[in-house]
Design a protein around this motif. Structure first.
Motif, PDB file in Angstrom:
ATOM      1  N   GLU A 139       1.029 -14.757 -17.031  1.00 40.90           N
ATOM      2  CA  GLU A 139       1.626 -13.734 -16.688  1.00 40.90           C
ATOM      3  C   GLU A 139       0.909 -12.150 -17.076  1.00 40.90           C
ATOM      4  OE1 GLU A 139       5.255 -13.783 -19.048  1.00 40.90           O
ATOM      5  OE2 GLU A 139       6.234 -15.392 -17.865  1.00 40.90           O
ATOM      6  N   ARG A 140      -0.047 -12.414 -17.497  1.00 40.64           N
ATOM      7  CA  ARG A 140      -0.990 -11.125 -17.699  1.00 40.64           C
ATOM      8  C   ARG A 140      -1.670 -10.744 -16.393  1.00 40.64           C
ATOM      9  NH1 ARG A 140      -4.410 -11.672 -22.928  1.00 40.64           N
ATOM     10  NH2 ARG A 140      -4.955  -9.670 -22.497  1.00 40.64           N
ATOM     11  N   MET A 141      -2.083 -11.690 -15.539  1.00 40.83           N
ATOM     12  CA  MET A 141      -2.894 -11.341 -14.474  1.00 40.83           C
ATOM     13  C   MET A 141      -1.674 -10.716 -13.287  1.00 40.83           C
ATOM     14  SD  MET A 141      -3.844 -14.946 -12.956  1.00 40.83           S
ATOM     15  CE  MET A 141      -2.399 -16.194 -12.082  1.00 40.83           C
ATOM     16  N   LYS A 142      -2.253  -9.835 -12.416  1.00 46.94           N
ATOM     17  CA  LYS A 142      -1.434  -9.474 -11.355  1.00 46.94           C
ATOM     18  C   LYS A 142      -2.321 -10.149 -10.202  1.00 46.94           C
ATOM     19  CE  LYS A 142       0.721  -6.729 -14.006  1.00 46.94           C
ATOM     20  NZ  LYS A 142       0.049  -6.967 -15.400  1.00 46.94           N
ATOM     21  N   ARG A 181       7.015 -11.690  -8.763  1.00 47.87           N
ATOM     22  CA  ARG A 181       5.815 -11.322  -9.456  1.00 47.87           C
ATOM     23  C   ARG A 181       4.888 -11.080  -8.821  1.00 47.87           C
ATOM     24  NH1 ARG A 181       3.045 -14.361 -12.991  1.00 47.87           N
ATOM     25  NH2 ARG A 181       2.264 -12.384 -13.968  1.00 47.87           N
ATOM     26  N   PHE A 182       4.704 -11.583  -7.568  1.00 45.15           N
ATOM     27  CA  PHE A 182       3.424 -11.460  -6.600  1.00 45.15           C
ATOM     28  C   PHE A 182       3.478  -9.886  -6.158  1.00 45.15           C
ATOM     29  CE2 PHE A 182       3.705 -16.057  -5.813  1.00 45.15           C
ATOM     30  CZ  PHE A 182       2.148 -16.276  -5.978  1.00 45.15           C
ATOM     31  N   TYR A 183       2.424  -9.162  -5.975  1.00 45.18           N
ATOM     32  CA  TYR A 183       2.279  -8.074  -5.142  1.00 45.18           C
ATOM     33  C   TYR A 183       1.805  -8.517  -3.643  1.00 45.18           C
ATOM     34  CZ  TYR A 183       2.218  -5.468  -9.936  1.00 45.18           C
ATOM     35  OH  TYR A 183       2.374  -5.198 -10.779  1.00 45.18           O
ATOM     36  N   PHE A 184       2.087  -7.324  -2.769  1.00 44.08           N
ATOM     37  CA  PHE A 184       1.912  -7.629  -1.291  1.00 44.08           C
ATOM     38  C   PHE A 184       1.413  -6.414  -0.716  1.00 44.08           C
ATOM     39  CE2 PHE A 184       5.799  -9.744  -2.783  1.00 44.08           C
ATOM     40  CZ  PHE A 184       5.772 -11.094  -2.289  1.00 44.08           C
ATOM     41  N   ASP A 185       0.406  -6.509   0.121  1.00 45.10           N
ATOM     42  CA  ASP A 185      -0.352  -5.505   0.902  1.00 45.10           C
ATOM     43  C   ASP A 185       0.432  -5.429   2.158  1.00 45.10           C
ATOM     44  OD1 ASP A 185      -1.804  -6.381   3.103  1.00 45.10           O
ATOM     45  OD2 ASP A 185      -3.406  -7.296   1.428  1.00 45.10           O
ATOM     46  N   THR A 186       0.136  -4.154   2.965  1.00 44.16           N
ATOM     47  CA  THR A 186       0.931  -3.854   4.036  1.00 44.16           C
ATOM     48  C   THR A 186       0.262  -4.176   5.120  1.00 44.16           C
ATOM     49  OG1 THR A 186       0.246  -1.666   4.349  1.00 44.16           O
ATOM     50  CG2 THR A 186       2.453  -2.298   3.132  1.00 44.16           C
ATOM     51  N   ALA A 187      -1.317  -4.754   5.149  1.00 46.27           N
ATOM     52  CA  ALA A 187      -2.169  -4.945   6.172  1.00 46.27           C
ATOM     53  C   ALA A 187      -1.660  -5.739   7.311  1.00 46.27           C
ATOM     54  CB  ALA A 187      -3.421  -5.406   5.999  1.00 46.27           C
ATOM     55  N   MET A 188      -1.433  -5.113   8.578  1.00 41.17           N
ATOM     56  CA  MET A 188      -1.132  -5.821   9.786  1.00 41.17           C
ATOM     57  C   MET A 188       0.244  -6.180   9.483  1.00 41.17           C
ATOM     58  SD  MET A 188      -3.925  -6.051  11.689  1.00 41.17           S
ATOM     59  CE  MET A 188      -3.616  -7.376  12.793  1.00 41.17           C
ATOM     60  N   PRO A 194      10.310  -3.817  -7.210  1.00 38.20           N
ATOM     61  CA  PRO A 194       9.763  -2.117  -6.852  1.00 38.20           C
ATOM     62  C   PRO A 194       8.397  -2.094  -7.429  1.00 38.20           C
ATOM     63  CG  PRO A 194      11.956  -2.390  -8.043  1.00 38.20           C
ATOM     64  CD  PRO A 194      11.448  -3.732  -8.031  1.00 38.20           C
ATOM     65  N   GLY A 195       7.429  -1.172  -6.771  1.00 36.40           N
ATOM     66  CA  GLY A 195       6.305  -0.898  -7.255  1.00 36.40           C
ATOM     67  C   GLY A 195       5.334  -2.169  -6.849  1.00 36.40           C
ATOM     68  N   HIS A 196       5.616  -3.127  -6.175  1.00 37.07           N
ATOM     69  CA  HIS A 196       4.680  -4.185  -5.621  1.00 37.07           C
ATOM     70  C   HIS A 196       4.379  -4.531  -4.418  1.00 37.07           C
ATOM     71  CE1 HIS A 196       5.506  -7.253  -9.145  1.00 37.07           C
ATOM     72  NE2 HIS A 196       5.676  -6.060  -9.710  1.00 37.07           N
ATOM     73  N   VAL A 197       4.329  -3.380  -3.638  1.00 43.90           N
ATOM     74  CA  VAL A 197       3.974  -3.038  -2.150  1.00 43.90           C
ATOM     75  C   VAL A 197       2.850  -2.094  -2.142  1.00 43.90           C
ATOM     76  CG1 VAL A 197       4.470  -2.740   0.102  1.00 43.90           C
ATOM     77  CG2 VAL A 197       6.259  -3.862  -1.337  1.00 43.90           C
ATOM     78  N   GLN A 257       9.592   6.065  -2.210  1.00 42.60           N
ATOM     79  CA  GLN A 257       8.962   4.853  -1.867  1.00 42.60           C
ATOM     80  C   GLN A 257       7.809   4.698  -1.041  1.00 42.60           C
ATOM     81  OE1 GLN A 257      11.660   2.220   0.092  1.00 42.60           O
ATOM     82  NE2 GLN A 257      11.264   0.344  -0.974  1.00 42.60           N
ATOM     83  N   LEU A 258       7.606   5.368  -0.066  1.00 40.24           N
ATOM     84  CA  LEU A 258       6.380   5.667   0.681  1.00 40.24           C
ATOM     85  C   LEU A 258       5.327   5.918  -0.092  1.00 40.24           C
ATOM     86  CD1 LEU A 258       4.962   5.070   3.310  1.00 40.24           C
ATOM     87  CD2 LEU A 258       5.549   7.219   3.972  1.00 40.24           C
ATOM     88  N   ASP A 259       5.361   6.791  -1.056  1.00 40.46           N
ATOM     89  CA  ASP A 259       4.369   7.525  -1.820  1.00 40.46           C
ATOM     90  C   ASP A 259       3.993   6.172  -2.771  1.00 40.46           C
ATOM     91  OD1 ASP A 259       4.435  10.172  -0.959  1.00 40.46           O
ATOM     92  OD2 ASP A 259       5.801  10.671  -2.373  1.00 40.46           O
ATOM     93  N   SER A 260       4.888   5.517  -3.277  1.00 47.57           N
ATOM     94  CA  SER A 260       4.548   4.286  -4.035  1.00 47.57           C
ATOM     95  C   SER A 260       3.546   3.265  -3.396  1.00 47.57           C
ATOM     96  CB  SER A 260       5.772   3.666  -4.587  1.00 47.57           C
ATOM     97  OG  SER A 260       5.343   2.606  -5.448  1.00 47.57           O
ATOM     98  N   VAL A 261       4.117   3.140  -2.128  1.00 51.33           N
ATOM     99  CA  VAL A 261       3.330   2.122  -1.182  1.00 51.33           C
ATOM    100  C   VAL A 261       1.792   2.711  -1.087  1.00 51.33           C
ATOM    101  CG1 VAL A 261       3.087   0.939   1.131  1.00 51.33           C
ATOM    102  CG2 VAL A 261       5.318   0.983  -0.028  1.00 51.33           C
ATOM    103  N   ASN A 262       1.788   3.989  -0.658  1.00 53.53           N
ATOM    104  CA  ASN A 262       0.494   4.580  -0.251  1.00 53.53           C
ATOM    105  C   ASN A 262      -0.489   4.617  -1.457  1.00 53.53           C
ATOM    106  OD1 ASN A 262       0.779   4.773   2.608  1.00 53.53           O
ATOM    107  ND2 ASN A 262       1.813   6.813   2.215  1.00 53.53           N
ATOM    108  N   ARG A 263       0.303   4.933  -2.608  1.00 50.15           N
ATOM    109  CA  ARG A 263      -0.701   5.309  -3.833  1.00 50.15           C
ATOM    110  C   ARG A 263      -0.128   4.740  -5.109  1.00 50.15           C
ATOM    111  NH1 ARG A 263      -5.287   8.335  -4.024  1.00 50.15           N
ATOM    112  NH2 ARG A 263      -5.957   8.945  -6.200  1.00 50.15           N
TER     113      ARG A 263
END
Length: 307
Positions: free
Chosen positions: A190-193, A232-239, A255-258, A289-295
């Protein structure tokens, strides 16, 4: 420049020579640090976290694979040393050489100050929930490291005219993420992301299907545990910021995982600009929310990038 790009690739000169000598099913794009920075300037990207794409560094020989991984990781670390404001890097590992991978992960994280580790979605047909990878997960988890999971060719026959990056990559990301979840990797460490490329393939769209049906065949797990671990997964928006994909991703992700991703240079810039447009003009963003995704989400994962 506001974006932090967690899905940006590099093609070091020595690595390109290796790929050119093998032949690839898809074109290997031109790349240089200056071309990457120029692209980032045009697309409001302040920092790109670099990683190797498929097929990684292992081509059948453990010793050569360890050497190539070390060379690539040193190359990346020097880029970051020269331009810490513009670049970060995910270290590549010489899997399926488990001992070599663990040694390289320790060296890259502890000595080269890598921002995380990149792993391919399957290693010669072995998915990341297999027991053989447990010692590697243990080392990564002990350092609370970030893992970037990038797809590669699945162990199935390619359909004519549809190479892996077109069709099979999203499938393979989904497959390894669910495999990790069902086999308890996300519960035990659970410590890794863990960031999944391309919005996790079709995981957000089908997550509740997996959670409802998988326990029938895996009685040691439950719907609730599966959903908890998938979130628990994070996701990127590529394509993946299209009008059909983005609502599903945002509906499922915690929240905060994109996080923003470009997939440059394998996604040509003109295509990436189109996905940026869809991201920026999405009509249903919540405040901030968009600011969170971008940065913001990336700053939470990589504290050194806050400034």
């Amino acid at each position: 420049m506001s974006r932090i790009d967690v899905h940006q690739h590099l093609v070091p000169p020595n690595y390109r020579r290796v790929l050119d000598g093998r032949g690839m099913a898809w074109p290997v794009p031109d790349w240089s640090p200056s071309s990457a920075i120029a692209m980032m300037d045009r697309r409001s990207i302040s920092t790109g976290v670099l990683s190797l794409s498929a097929p990684g560094v292992h081509f059948g020989n453990d010793a050569k694979s360890r050497k190539l991984a070390r060379e690539v990781n040193h190359y990346q670390a020097e880029l970051v040393k020269d331009r810490p404001d513009r670049f970060g890097h995910f270290a590549v590992l010489p899997l399926p050489d488990i001992d070599g991978a663990i040694a390289e992960a320790i060296y890259a994280l502890d000595e080269l100050n890598a921002d995380g580790i990149v792993l391919l979605s399957n290693i010669n047909g072995r998915y990341l929930g297999e027991e053989e990878f447990e010692p590697l997960w243990d080392e990564i988890n002990s350092r609370s490291a970030v893992v970037f999971v990038h797809p590669t060719e699945p162990p199935i026959e390619m359909l004519p005219g549809l190479p892996g990056p077109v069709l099979d990559f999203p499938f393979d990301t989904t497959r390894t993420a669910v495999h990790m979840t069902i086999n308890g990797v996300m519960s035990r460490y659970e410590r890794m992301k863990v960031i999944l490329s391309h919005a996790g393939g079709f995981l957000p769209y089908a997550a509740y299907r997996f959670a409802e049906v998988a326990p029938i065949f895996n009685p040691d797990t439950t719907r609730e545990r599966i959903l908890t671990d998938l979130k628990r997964f994070y996701f990127d928006t590529a394509m993946s910021s299209t009008p059909s994909a983005l609502p599903s991703l945002l509906a499922f992700a915690s929240p905060g995982h994109v996080l923003y991703g470009s997939d440059f240079p394998f996604a040509p810039e003109e295509l990436g600009v189109e996905f940026d447009f869809w991201l920026d003009t999405y009509h249903d963003w919540r405040p901030g929310q968009l600011d969170s995704v971008n940065r913001g989400s990336a700053e939470a994962l990589f504290s050194r990038m806050c400034n």
